[in-house]
Scaffold this active site. Structure first.
Site, PDB file in Angstrom:
ATOM      1  N   GLU A 147      35.300   2.503 -18.569  1.00  0.00           N
ATOM      2  CA  GLU A 147      36.731   2.599 -18.873  1.00  0.00           C
ATOM      3  C   GLU A 147      37.128   4.052 -18.648  1.00  0.00           C
ATOM      4  OE1 GLU A 147      38.797   0.174 -19.827  1.00  0.00           O
ATOM      5  OE2 GLU A 147      37.620  -1.378 -20.832  1.00  0.00           O
ATOM      6  N   HIS A 151      41.862  -5.591 -13.230  1.00  0.00           N
ATOM      7  CA  HIS A 151      43.133  -5.646 -13.963  1.00  0.00           C
ATOM      8  C   HIS A 151      44.201  -4.849 -13.226  1.00  0.00           C
ATOM      9  CE1 HIS A 151      40.538  -6.561 -17.686  1.00  0.00           C
ATOM     10  NE2 HIS A 151      41.033  -7.676 -17.171  1.00  0.00           N
ATOM     11  N   GLU A 185      45.618  -1.233 -13.973  1.00  0.00           N
ATOM     12  CA  GLU A 185      44.661  -0.140 -14.133  1.00  0.00           C
ATOM     13  C   GLU A 185      44.480   0.578 -12.794  1.00  0.00           C
ATOM     14  OE1 GLU A 185      41.337  -2.105 -16.071  1.00  0.00           O
ATOM     15  OE2 GLU A 185      42.684  -2.884 -17.615  1.00  0.00           O
TER      16      GLU A 185
HETATM   17  O1  0X9 Z   1      38.931  -6.357 -21.982  1.00  0.00           O
HETATM   18  C1  0X9 Z   1      38.421  -6.041 -20.896  1.00  0.00           C
HETATM   19  O2  0X9 Z   1      38.294  -6.832 -19.961  1.00  0.00           O
HETATM   20  C2  0X9 Z   1      37.914  -4.607 -20.709  1.00  0.00           C
HETATM   21  N1  0X9 Z   1      38.866  -3.681 -21.243  1.00  0.00           N
HETATM   22  S1  0X9 Z   1      40.321  -3.478 -20.536  1.00  0.00           S
HETATM   23  O3  0X9 Z   1      41.136  -2.634 -21.415  1.00  0.00           O
HETATM   24  N2  0X9 Z   1      40.135  -2.675 -19.186  1.00  0.00           N
HETATM   25  O4  0X9 Z   1      40.901  -4.750 -20.283  1.00  0.00           O
HETATM   26  C3  0X9 Z   1      36.620  -4.399 -21.458  1.00  0.00           C
HETATM   27  C4  0X9 Z   1      35.500  -5.300 -21.111  1.00  0.00           C
HETATM   28  C5  0X9 Z   1      34.250  -4.904 -21.804  1.00  0.00           C
HETATM   29  N3  0X9 Z   1      33.861  -5.738 -22.883  1.00  0.00           N
HETATM   30  C6  0X9 Z   1      34.099  -5.518 -24.238  1.00  0.00           C
HETATM   31  N4  0X9 Z   1      34.777  -4.501 -24.687  1.00  0.00           N
HETATM   32  N5  0X9 Z   1      33.590  -6.378 -25.093  1.00  0.00           N
HETATM   33 ZN    ZN Z   2      40.500  -3.647 -17.412  1.00  0.00          ZN
END
Ligand code: 0X9
Ligand code: ZN
Length: 423
Positions: free
Chosen positions: A361, A160, A163
């Protein structure tokens, strides 16, 4: 000559503002974090920023706002409160994005690492992004040019774009390993016995866009052909892609657009193809923010058949991290949290290859201000606290490889070394 220059500047300006118009239309909105809103939001596949003090924050596109209005969901637009300088934690001292890496800066620093430590580090171009930037892996091992029968692990960063800290942690891990190899016996043991692959920047086009045009950009730079741009690279992997339409979006304007099919994006194909040639035993994909260690499944609330070992490793990493700076990263099953995701990296590497796979994260957690804007002075502390977890995972791969090799010897059939044919 002067005229050509003027025309060029003008063209750049026009292109820049057209781009900015496309992407700077996102608003940060705030909703009450109540049962009803949470239920309504589930089906909308929105770009959730954080939960904080009874509120839910979302980065919303114009289409998202229309969808919310259609459902009569009340929200406040609070974009003005979120711009980095007002948060007081974000300072840029030098370079286009300060101490954080841009794509060319990372390219330069990776090459320098391999030049300085040619026996330990190799930079490999594993594929091209949509805009023809190289996706670099740095491979770290003793006899790094040789394919040895040894343990293997992979660390990824920056699926992303916004980030930025997620580039720094894996990059600094590579740097730490080669710089401490000759003086630290434990580092030497890990590097001697493991083939460590680091891809610090999976989404180079998006990162450059986030630096130069729109800080909140998340996706890659795919021209979707309908006036929208970008595929969410962490929704484009092929395991349970688009599952039940919960956890990714078919809408190309969405921040969590999964693309027209699984593995349509070259950045993700590069990771898929690297996996096909290697036998990685574990994976970490760094993201930000919220300070948590997530493991599969993410596409469902169900528990996997390897829940125990996934939690054990995650929890161990968490306990190693906390003493460094006092920051606690709980280890949690991704799908047990606030939202489901499908087509993400870790569900794929776990679902297809069965290996322990973690989304880490990075900070801040949702109680602190700052979200994607980590202070430059926090880059090293964040790396420092992630280091023992990464080293532990490398060691776990070494131990697992040794016991598998031992069992294979007992069964009398040892694997032949494989040949690498990378780009
Ligand atoms: O949404 C995502 O791709 C990840 N979070 S972010 O804020 N960096 O975009 C998390 C992916 C992990 N999976 C779940 N939380 N279900
Ligand atoms: Zn992310």
């Amino acid at each position: 000559m002067k005229n050509i220059l003027t025309i060029l500047i003008f063209v750049c300006f026009i292109l820049g503002s057209v781009h900015a118009q496309h992407f700077a239309d996102r608003e940060i909105i705030r909703l009450d974090n109540n049962q009803e809103n949470r239920k309504e939001l589930l089906g909308l596949n929105l770009d959730l920023l954080m939960e904080k003090e009874g509120n839910i924050y979302i980065v919303a596109s114009p289409n998202d706002l229309i969808a919310l209005n259609a459902k009569n969901i009340l929200y406040d637009i609070e974009s003005h409160k979120f711009y980095p300088r007002e948060l007081g934690v974000f300072t840029i001292q030098s370079g286009v994005n300060g101490d954080f890496h841009s794509y060319p800066e990372l390219e330069r620093d990776l090459m320098a690492l391999a030049d300085t430590y040619p026996d330990l580090a190799q930079v490999i171009d594993i594929g091209d992004s949509l805009e023809q930037r190289n996706i670099y892996a740095v491979r770290i091992s003793d006899n790094v040019g040789l394919q040895e029968n040894e343990a293997s692990v992979i660390f990824l960063g920056c699926h992303h774009a916004r980030e930025w800290i997620s580039v720094e942690v894996p990059f600094l891990l590579g740097k730490y390993l080669v710089e401490n190899y000759s003086t630290d016996e434990e580092v030497k043991r890990l590097v001697d016995n493991c083939d460590i692959w680091i891809v610090p920047l999976v989404n180079p086009d998006g990162l450059e866009y986030s630096i130069h045009f729109y800080r909140y950009w998340r996706k890659n730079m795919r021209d979707n052909g309908d006036g929208t741009y970008g595929v969410d690279l962490n929704r484009n992997y092929g395991y349970k892609w688009g599952w039940n339409n919960l956890g990714s979006s078919p809408d190309s304007a969405s921040e969590v657009y999964r693309g027209p099919g699984p593995f349509t994006e070259p950045e993700i194909q590069a990771i898929r193809d690297l996996f096909a040639q290697m036998h990685f035993q574990a994976l970490v994909s760094y993201h930000s923010y919220s300070q948590v260690i997530l493991y599969p499944w993410g596409y469902t609330e169900e528990v996997s058949d390897k829940e125990d070992i996934l939690f054990q490793i995650g929890d161990r990493m968490s306990r190693l991290m906390e003493p460094v700076n006092g920051r606690y990263y709980p280890a949690e099953r991704a799908g047990a949290g606030f939202y489901l995701t499908n087509g993400d990296t870790t569900d794929w590497s776990f679902g297809v290859y069965g290996i322990p796979s973690y989304t880490i994260e990075l900070p801040p957690d949702s109680r602190l201000k700052g979200e994607f804007f980590n202070a430059e002075s926090d880059i090293h502390p964040i790396f420092d606290e992630n280091l023992p977890a990464a080293l532990y995972l490398v060691d776990w791969c070494i131990q697992t490889h040794a016991s598998q090799a031992h069992n294979a010897t007992l069964r009398g059939r040892q694997k032949q070394p494989r040949l690498l044919h990378l780009k």
